[in-house]
Design a protein around this motif. Structure first.
Motif, mmCIF file in Angstrom:
data_model
loop_
_atom_site.group_PDB
_atom_site.id
_atom_site.type_symbol
_atom_site.label_atom_id
_atom_site.label_comp_id
_atom_site.label_asym_id
_atom_site.label_seq_id
_atom_site.Cartn_x
_atom_site.Cartn_y
_atom_site.Cartn_z
ATOM 1 N N PRO A 1 -0.478 -0.761 -18.078
ATOM 2 C CA PRO A 1 -1.419 -0.780 -16.944
ATOM 3 C C PRO A 1 -1.039 -1.774 -15.848
ATOM 4 O O PRO A 1 -0.502 -2.845 -16.117
ATOM 5 C CB PRO A 1 -2.744 -1.191 -17.613
ATOM 6 N N SER B 1 1.162 -1.372 -13.427
ATOM 7 C CA SER B 1 2.589 -1.441 -13.095
ATOM 8 C C SER B 1 2.959 -0.599 -11.875
ATOM 9 O O SER B 1 4.128 -0.569 -11.478
ATOM 10 C CB SER B 1 3.423 -0.962 -14.288
ATOM 11 N N GLY B 2 1.986 0.123 -11.328
ATOM 12 C CA GLY B 2 2.299 1.001 -10.192
ATOM 13 C C GLY B 2 2.174 2.474 -10.558
ATOM 14 O O GLY B 2 2.747 3.344 -9.887
ATOM 15 N N ASN C 1 -0.294 4.660 -10.231
ATOM 16 C CA ASN C 1 -0.863 5.557 -9.217
ATOM 17 C C ASN C 1 0.065 5.734 -8.016
ATOM 18 O O ASN C 1 0.070 6.787 -7.387
ATOM 19 C CB ASN C 1 -2.256 5.055 -8.798
ATOM 20 N N ARG D 1 6.948 -3.547 -14.150
ATOM 21 C CA ARG D 1 6.611 -4.481 -13.069
ATOM 22 C C ARG D 1 6.704 -5.903 -13.593
ATOM 23 O O ARG D 1 6.439 -6.145 -14.793
ATOM 24 C CB ARG D 1 5.184 -4.195 -12.583
ATOM 25 N N SER E 1 -2.844 -8.703 -11.184
ATOM 26 C CA SER E 1 -3.459 -7.422 -10.852
ATOM 27 C C SER E 1 -4.553 -7.066 -11.865
ATOM 28 O O SER E 1 -5.653 -6.634 -11.501
ATOM 29 C CB SER E 1 -2.365 -6.345 -10.822
ATOM 30 N N TYR F 1 8.661 -1.638 -10.195
ATOM 31 C CA TYR F 1 7.758 -1.686 -9.039
ATOM 32 C C TYR F 1 8.474 -2.409 -7.895
ATOM 33 O O TYR F 1 8.366 -2.041 -6.731
ATOM 34 C CB TYR F 1 6.492 -2.441 -9.471
ATOM 35 N N HIS G 1 9.411 -1.272 -4.033
ATOM 36 C CA HIS G 1 9.066 -2.095 -2.887
ATOM 37 C C HIS G 1 10.257 -2.367 -1.993
ATOM 38 O O HIS G 1 10.176 -2.252 -0.772
ATOM 39 C CB HIS G 1 8.556 -3.459 -3.384
ATOM 40 N N SER H 1 3.070 7.986 0.859
ATOM 41 C CA SER H 1 2.813 7.242 -0.393
ATOM 42 C C SER H 1 2.803 5.726 -0.134
ATOM 43 O O SER H 1 2.747 4.950 -1.076
ATOM 44 C CB SER H 1 3.878 7.575 -1.446
ATOM 45 N N SER H 2 2.820 5.330 1.133
ATOM 46 C CA SER H 2 2.831 3.891 1.430
ATOM 47 C C SER H 2 1.498 3.264 1.003
ATOM 48 O O SER H 2 0.491 3.964 0.819
ATOM 49 C CB SER H 2 3.044 3.665 2.932
ATOM 50 N N PHE H 3 1.512 1.966 0.876
ATOM 51 C CA PHE H 3 0.299 1.245 0.483
ATOM 52 C C PHE H 3 -0.850 1.585 1.435
ATOM 53 O O PHE H 3 -1.954 1.920 0.996
ATOM 54 C CB PHE H 3 0.586 -0.268 0.483
ATOM 55 N N MET I 1 -2.126 5.164 1.049
ATOM 56 C CA MET I 1 -2.921 5.340 -0.181
ATOM 57 C C MET I 1 -4.273 4.637 -0.063
ATOM 58 O O MET I 1 -5.272 5.110 -0.582
ATOM 59 C CB MET I 1 -2.155 4.836 -1.401
HETATM 60 P P1 A3P Z 1 -2.150 -5.125 -7.047
HETATM 61 O O1 A3P Z 1 -3.401 -5.318 -7.821
HETATM 62 O O2 A3P Z 1 -1.141 -6.209 -7.298
HETATM 63 O O3 A3P Z 1 -2.398 -4.923 -5.589
HETATM 64 P P2 A3P Z 1 -1.707 0.945 -11.463
HETATM 65 O O4 A3P Z 1 -1.722 2.150 -10.589
HETATM 66 O O5 A3P Z 1 -0.663 0.983 -12.531
HETATM 67 O O6 A3P Z 1 -3.064 0.620 -11.978
HETATM 68 O O7 A3P Z 1 -1.229 -0.278 -10.556
HETATM 69 C C1 A3P Z 1 -2.076 -0.791 -9.553
HETATM 70 C C2 A3P Z 1 -1.261 -1.726 -8.691
HETATM 71 O O8 A3P Z 1 -0.377 -0.970 -7.855
HETATM 72 C C3 A3P Z 1 -2.149 -2.549 -7.751
HETATM 73 O O9 A3P Z 1 -1.465 -3.789 -7.561
HETATM 74 C C4 A3P Z 1 -2.119 -1.681 -6.499
HETATM 75 O O10 A3P Z 1 -2.493 -2.343 -5.322
HETATM 76 C C5 A3P Z 1 -0.649 -1.292 -6.487
HETATM 77 N N1 A3P Z 1 -0.372 -0.124 -5.641
HETATM 78 C C6 A3P Z 1 -1.031 1.050 -5.623
HETATM 79 N N2 A3P Z 1 -0.505 1.859 -4.687
HETATM 80 C C7 A3P Z 1 0.509 1.182 -4.094
HETATM 81 C C8 A3P Z 1 1.445 1.484 -3.056
HETATM 82 N N3 A3P Z 1 1.435 2.648 -2.419
HETATM 83 N N4 A3P Z 1 2.333 0.519 -2.727
HETATM 84 C C9 A3P Z 1 2.360 -0.655 -3.350
HETATM 85 N N5 A3P Z 1 1.507 -1.006 -4.353
HETATM 86 C C10 A3P Z 1 0.592 -0.088 -4.716
#
Ligand code: A3P
Length: 288
Positions: free
Chosen positions: A44, A46-47, A49, A122, A130, A185, A189, A219-221, A224
């Motif tokens: 959990p 680790s990225g 989603n 990650r 996180s 992860y 990045h 799919s950028s932060f 999303m």
């Molecule tokens: P942070 O809490 O460090 O921001 P998961 O999906 O495994 O639960 O992971 C969630 C983590 O991935 C969170 O990290 C979240 O912000 C980050 N995340 C989700 N989408 C992202 C994206 N498009 N780019 C970078 N980080 C992302």
């Protein structure tokens, strides 16, 4: 609501609406993996989603219509959870499914199939941070009393899905299999475009440059965070309390530096070194 753990084959799961002995037994022993399935497997936070969003966009050659109209958890159900198992029947092949299961209890049928796994790793220090914020907002998990307490639980593997160290070591046994691809992860990045190209190669997807650009863009932060189908704001408030944080929280590497004391960092490094000493893979956060 109970926040106690039960164990399935030695692994901690919450006694809540997500998990049951029956669902885990089904996931391990009865679930039928299909040859054209792709599994996103992670510890959990680790990225997971982020990768679901990338694969959703790859499926549509970069067109975001699907990702913007279907909730992320329905696009790639979480196959060991009770709800995920009921959602899978509506997933059209080739399926992309998600799992946090450790190697030793993953679907047995995977190992005789041609299905593929993308495993994301990650920096564990950032996972602790996180998790700390996530566990505060998710109502059906134990609320972390303090950061030091969560850090200790993490290092002892006393968390949902147990130890990060065991998870990574377990799955890395697959690293030379042609149907297994791992990426960090941090690599996503540092070079998302190149990462998407590598993922396409692994999956046998042939996208042109402009389609790759669309996958990267959508799919950028920020994309999303804006996409209500991907940012978990549509989820029931009794499950995730949006007043206590955001699922798409910060999305950076190295946030641990804002949270760890020098002593906590030294302690973490000592445990890390000991637990990872037999794994012959160097992750690049180890150099920083
Ligand atoms: P942070 O809490 O460090 O921001 P998961 O999906 O495994 O639960 O992971 C969630 C983590 O991935 C969170 O990290 C979240 O912000 C980050 N995340 C989700 N989408 C992202 C994206 N498009 N780019 C970078 N980080 C992302």
């Amino acid at each position: 609501m109970s926040v106690e753990f039960f164990k399935y084959k030695g692994v901690n799961f919450y006694k809540n609406i997500l998990y049951s002995e029956e669902a885990l037994n089904f996931a391990e022993n009865e679930f039928q993996v299909l040859d054209d399935d792709v599994y996103i497997v992670t510890y959990p936070k680790s990225g997971t989603n982020w990768m679901i969003e990338i694969l959703s966009l790859l499926r549509t050659n970069g067109d975001p219509t699907w990702s913007k109209s279907i909730p992320i958890w329905l696009r790639s159900p979480w196959y060991e959870s009770i709800e995920g198992q009921s959602q899978i029947k509506d997933v059209v092949s080739p399926r992309v499914l998600t799992s946090h299961l450790p190697f030793h209890i993953f679907a047995k049928s995977y190992f005789t199939s041609k299905a593929k796994i993308i495993y994301i790793i990650r920096n564990p220090k950032d996972i602790v941070v996180s998790l700390f914020y996530f566990n505060k907002m998710i109502c059906i998990y134990k609320d972390p009393q303090s950061f030091p307490e969560l850090l200790e639980d993490f290092l002892q593997g006393n968390l949902l899905y147990n130890s990060w160290f065991d998870h990574v070591k377990g799955w890395m046994q697959m690293k030379d299999s042609i149907n297994f691809f791992y990426i960090t992860y941090e690599e996503l990045h540092t070079n998302i475009r190149n990462s998407v190209i590598r993922i396409c190669k692994f999956l046998g997807k042939d996208l042109d440059d402009s389609q790759i650009d669309l996958v990267v863009k959508h799919s950028s932060f920020n994309a999303m965070k804006e996409n209500k189908m991907s940012n978990y704001t549509m989820i029931n408030q009794d499950f995730m309390d949006q007043n206590k944080g955001s699922f798409i929280r910060k999305g950076i590497t190295g946030d641990w530096k804002n949270h760890f004391t020098i002593a906590q960092n030294d302690y973490f490094d000592e445990v890390y070194k000991e637990k990872m000493k037999d794994l012959n893979v160097n992750f690049f956060w180890e150099q920083s």
